[in-house]
Write a protein that holds these residues in place. Structure first.
Motif, PDB file in Angstrom:
ATOM      1  N   ALA A   9      44.729  73.980  10.718  1.00 19.30           N
ATOM      2  CA  ALA A   9      43.854  74.569  11.732  1.00 19.30           C
ATOM      3  C   ALA A   9      42.392  74.308  11.418  1.00 19.30           C
ATOM      4  O   ALA A   9      41.531  74.333  12.310  1.00 19.30           O
ATOM      5  N   ASP A  10      42.082  74.050  10.144  1.00 19.23           N
ATOM      6  CA  ASP A  10      40.690  73.853   9.739  1.00 19.23           C
ATOM      7  C   ASP A  10      40.345  72.382   9.521  1.00 19.23           C
ATOM      8  O   ASP A  10      39.266  72.061   9.038  1.00 19.23           O
ATOM      9  N   ARG A  11      41.258  71.461   9.888  1.00 16.05           N
ATOM     10  CA  ARG A  11      41.034  70.062   9.508  1.00 16.05           C
ATOM     11  C   ARG A  11      39.847  69.432  10.222  1.00 16.05           C
ATOM     12  O   ARG A  11      39.361  68.389   9.809  1.00 16.05           O
ATOM     13  N   PHE A  12      39.373  70.041  11.311  1.00 14.76           N
ATOM     14  CA  PHE A  12      38.227  69.483  12.019  1.00 14.76           C
ATOM     15  C   PHE A  12      36.931  70.222  11.696  1.00 14.76           C
ATOM     16  O   PHE A  12      35.926  70.030  12.363  1.00 14.76           O
ATOM     17  N   VAL A  13      36.962  71.086  10.692  1.00 13.85           N
ATOM     18  CA  VAL A  13      35.749  71.792  10.280  1.00 13.85           C
ATOM     19  C   VAL A  13      34.987  70.885   9.326  1.00 13.85           C
ATOM     20  O   VAL A  13      35.290  70.808   8.142  1.00 13.85           O
ATOM     21  N   ARG A  14      34.023  70.177   9.864  1.00 16.49           N
ATOM     22  CA  ARG A  14      33.291  69.203   9.061  1.00 16.49           C
ATOM     23  C   ARG A  14      31.853  69.124   9.529  1.00 16.49           C
ATOM     24  O   ARG A  14      31.526  69.508  10.649  1.00 16.49           O
ATOM     25  N   ALA A  15      30.993  68.604   8.665  1.00 10.64           N
ATOM     26  CA  ALA A  15      29.608  68.359   9.054  1.00 10.64           C
ATOM     27  C   ALA A  15      29.542  67.162   9.997  1.00 10.64           C
ATOM     28  O   ALA A  15      30.393  66.272   9.965  1.00 10.64           O
ATOM     29  N   VAL A 122      27.417  59.325  -4.727  1.00  9.56           N
ATOM     30  CA  VAL A 122      26.565  60.515  -4.836  1.00  9.56           C
ATOM     31  C   VAL A 122      26.792  61.422  -3.635  1.00  9.56           C
ATOM     32  O   VAL A 122      26.602  61.018  -2.491  1.00  9.56           O
ATOM     33  N   HIS A 123      27.189  62.651  -3.921  1.00  7.83           N
ATOM     34  CA  HIS A 123      27.389  63.681  -2.891  1.00  7.83           C
ATOM     35  C   HIS A 123      28.243  63.169  -1.742  1.00  7.83           C
ATOM     36  O   HIS A 123      27.929  63.363  -0.569  1.00  7.83           O
ATOM     37  N   ALA A 124      29.332  62.502  -2.095  1.00  9.85           N
ATOM     38  CA  ALA A 124      30.250  61.946  -1.097  1.00  9.85           C
ATOM     39  C   ALA A 124      31.697  62.302  -1.380  1.00  9.85           C
ATOM     40  O   ALA A 124      32.467  62.547  -0.451  1.00  9.85           O
ATOM     41  N   LEU A 125      32.088  62.344  -2.648  1.00 10.57           N
ATOM     42  CA  LEU A 125      33.488  62.552  -3.009  1.00 10.57           C
ATOM     43  C   LEU A 125      34.030  63.864  -2.452  1.00 10.57           C
ATOM     44  O   LEU A 125      35.164  63.929  -1.973  1.00 10.57           O
ATOM     45  N   TYR A 126      33.237  64.924  -2.502  1.00 12.76           N
ATOM     46  CA  TYR A 126      33.714  66.250  -2.092  1.00 12.76           C
ATOM     47  C   TYR A 126      34.142  66.283  -0.629  1.00 12.76           C
ATOM     48  O   TYR A 126      34.970  67.118  -0.230  1.00 12.76           O
ATOM     49  N   ALA A 127      33.576  65.399   0.195  1.00 16.37           N
ATOM     50  CA  ALA A 127      33.877  65.384   1.627  1.00 16.37           C
ATOM     51  C   ALA A 127      35.012  64.429   1.977  1.00 16.37           C
ATOM     52  O   ALA A 127      35.401  64.344   3.146  1.00 16.37           O
ATOM     53  N   LEU A 153      28.829  67.444  -5.190  1.00 15.04           N
ATOM     54  CA  LEU A 153      28.599  68.846  -4.867  1.00 15.04           C
ATOM     55  C   LEU A 153      29.865  69.631  -5.189  1.00 15.04           C
ATOM     56  O   LEU A 153      30.918  69.374  -4.603  1.00 15.04           O
ATOM     57  N   GLY A 154      29.754  70.589  -6.097  1.00 21.67           N
ATOM     58  CA  GLY A 154      30.944  71.310  -6.525  1.00 21.67           C
ATOM     59  C   GLY A 154      31.004  72.766  -6.126  1.00 21.67           C
ATOM     60  O   GLY A 154      32.083  73.336  -5.998  1.00 21.67           O
ATOM     61  N   ARG A 155      29.855  73.382  -5.951  1.00 23.56           N
ATOM     62  CA  ARG A 155      29.822  74.800  -5.651  1.00 23.56           C
ATOM     63  C   ARG A 155      29.454  75.036  -4.186  1.00 23.56           C
ATOM     64  O   ARG A 155      28.926  74.151  -3.517  1.00 23.56           O
ATOM     65  N   TYR A 156      29.714  76.249  -3.708  1.00 21.61           N
ATOM     66  CA  TYR A 156      29.423  76.573  -2.317  1.00 21.61           C
ATOM     67  C   TYR A 156      27.948  76.330  -1.994  1.00 21.61           C
ATOM     68  O   TYR A 156      27.061  76.697  -2.767  1.00 21.61           O
ATOM     69  N   MET A 157      27.693  75.739  -0.837  1.00 20.84           N
ATOM     70  CA  MET A 157      26.338  75.455  -0.363  1.00 20.84           C
ATOM     71  C   MET A 157      25.709  76.756   0.131  1.00 20.84           C
ATOM     72  O   MET A 157      25.971  77.204   1.250  1.00 20.84           O
ATOM     73  N   ALA A 199      33.140  74.312   5.800  1.00 20.57           N
ATOM     74  CA  ALA A 199      34.203  73.394   5.399  1.00 20.57           C
ATOM     75  C   ALA A 199      34.634  73.636   3.952  1.00 20.57           C
ATOM     76  O   ALA A 199      35.819  73.504   3.611  1.00 20.57           O
ATOM     77  N   GLN A 200      33.693  73.964   3.084  1.00 20.12           N
ATOM     78  CA  GLN A 200      34.037  74.306   1.707  1.00 20.12           C
ATOM     79  C   GLN A 200      34.926  75.551   1.656  1.00 20.12           C
ATOM     80  O   GLN A 200      35.945  75.581   0.967  1.00 20.12           O
ATOM     81  N   LYS A 201      34.521  76.569   2.386  1.00 19.22           N
ATOM     82  CA  LYS A 201      35.257  77.836   2.343  1.00 19.22           C
ATOM     83  C   LYS A 201      36.646  77.710   2.960  1.00 19.22           C
ATOM     84  O   LYS A 201      37.571  78.423   2.561  1.00 19.22           O
ATOM     85  N   SER A 202      36.791  76.805   3.911  1.00 22.27           N
ATOM     86  CA  SER A 202      38.095  76.614   4.550  1.00 22.27           C
ATOM     87  C   SER A 202      38.993  75.660   3.772  1.00 22.27           C
ATOM     88  O   SER A 202      40.158  75.478   4.105  1.00 22.27           O
ATOM     89  N   GLY A 203      38.449  75.034   2.736  1.00 28.74           N
ATOM     90  CA  GLY A 203      39.234  74.105   1.937  1.00 28.74           C
ATOM     91  C   GLY A 203      39.229  72.680   2.432  1.00 28.74           C
ATOM     92  O   GLY A 203      39.895  71.816   1.856  1.00 28.74           O
ATOM     93  N   VAL A 204      38.479  72.394   3.492  1.00 26.47           N
ATOM     94  CA  VAL A 204      38.390  71.025   3.998  1.00 26.47           C
ATOM     95  C   VAL A 204      37.556  70.164   3.059  1.00 26.47           C
ATOM     96  O   VAL A 204      37.870  68.994   2.825  1.00 26.47           O
ATOM     97  N   TYR A 205      36.473  70.714   2.518  1.00 27.99           N
ATOM     98  CA  TYR A 205      35.662  70.028   1.517  1.00 27.99           C
ATOM     99  C   TYR A 205      35.968  70.622   0.151  1.00 27.99           C
ATOM    100  O   TYR A 205      36.118  71.837   0.002  1.00 27.99           O
TER     101      TYR A 205
END
Length: 244
Positions: A9-15, A122-127, A153-157, A199-205
């Protein structure tokens, strides 16, 4: 550690990275922590043998490639960025450099095993999806002994924290009116940072601790030469070599 979201349900939660690209460099130029990261990469390049082939994976608007192209004019650089808005910004910025090829492939679709001397990510793997597999892809692209320059980026934004930090820095640099002007022109960044947090909180990132990213990176076939927390504690920098 959540390497792949199981919540469809969260797979489209992205920047929206194309929207991000419109204002990314404006705020990055005035972000002291981001400038520290860029300087650190430039310092690193001065310590290694000039790479013949460099990949910038998820290269965004091209800031790291710009440094590499300037420091290593005889190197072949492959700039890999799947987002159309980001790659347009990069191509405009890097137009004067003739040693760069552009590619919109996803990392897993690149077919050039064992050829790179240096990979920048750089700041790409997490996404990306499936970080363990993506790290294996990075290892696959490197020759034995090749370098991986990884920042993630490892921690919540924390949008409120970053807003306060950036506004304070801007006010010192440009005064109140100048800070307000930059914030207004760069307001899309706040919107997209909120999307990243969602996206981080939903587990997508992907989010991770220092120990977690070290573990999966080592398991992918890398020797970690250096690791440190950067970007005000939000990100991890790992300087790695590909194990033969």
């Amino acid at each position: 550690m959540n390497l792949e979201s199981s919540n469809t349900a969260d797979r489209f939660v992205r920047a929206d990275w194309s929207a991000y690209a419109t204002a990314y460099d404006l705020l990055s130029e005035h972000n002291p922590e981001y400038q520290i990261l860029l300087q650190g990469f430039e310092d690193f390049l001065a310590t290694i043998k000039t790479p013949q082939l460099i990949y910038d994976i998820g290269g965004g608007t091209g800031n790291y490639t710009e440094i590499a192209a300037r420091a290593c004019p005889d190197s072949e650089i492959r700039f890999v960025e799947p987002d159309a808005g980001m790659i347009r910004s990069a191509q405009s910025k890097l137009a004067d450099h003739r040693n760069i090829e552009y590619d919109t492939l996803a990392l897993e679709d690149i077919d050039a095993p064992g050829t790179a001397d240096l990979i920048i990510c750089v700041h790409a793997l997490y996404a990306m999806p499936a970080q363990e597999q993506r790290l294996a892809d990075l290892r696959r692209l490197l020759r034995p002994g090749g370098w991986l320059y990884l920042i993630d980026l490892g921690r919540y934004m924390n949008v409120t924290d970053w807003r306060g930090y950036l506004f304070s820095s801007l006010r010192k640099e440009l005064g109140l009116v100048g800070a307000l002007r930059v914030f207004w022109n760069g307001r899309e960044i706040a919107t997209q940072n909120k999307a990243i947090l969602k996206a981080q909180k939903s587990g997508v990132y992907w989010t991770h601790t220092e120990a977690e990213i070290a573990s999966v990176t080592a398991a992918a076939g890398f020797e970690i030469v250096k690791q440190q927390t950067v970007y005000r504690g939000y990100s991890d920098l790992l300087l790695c070599r590909a194990i033969p």
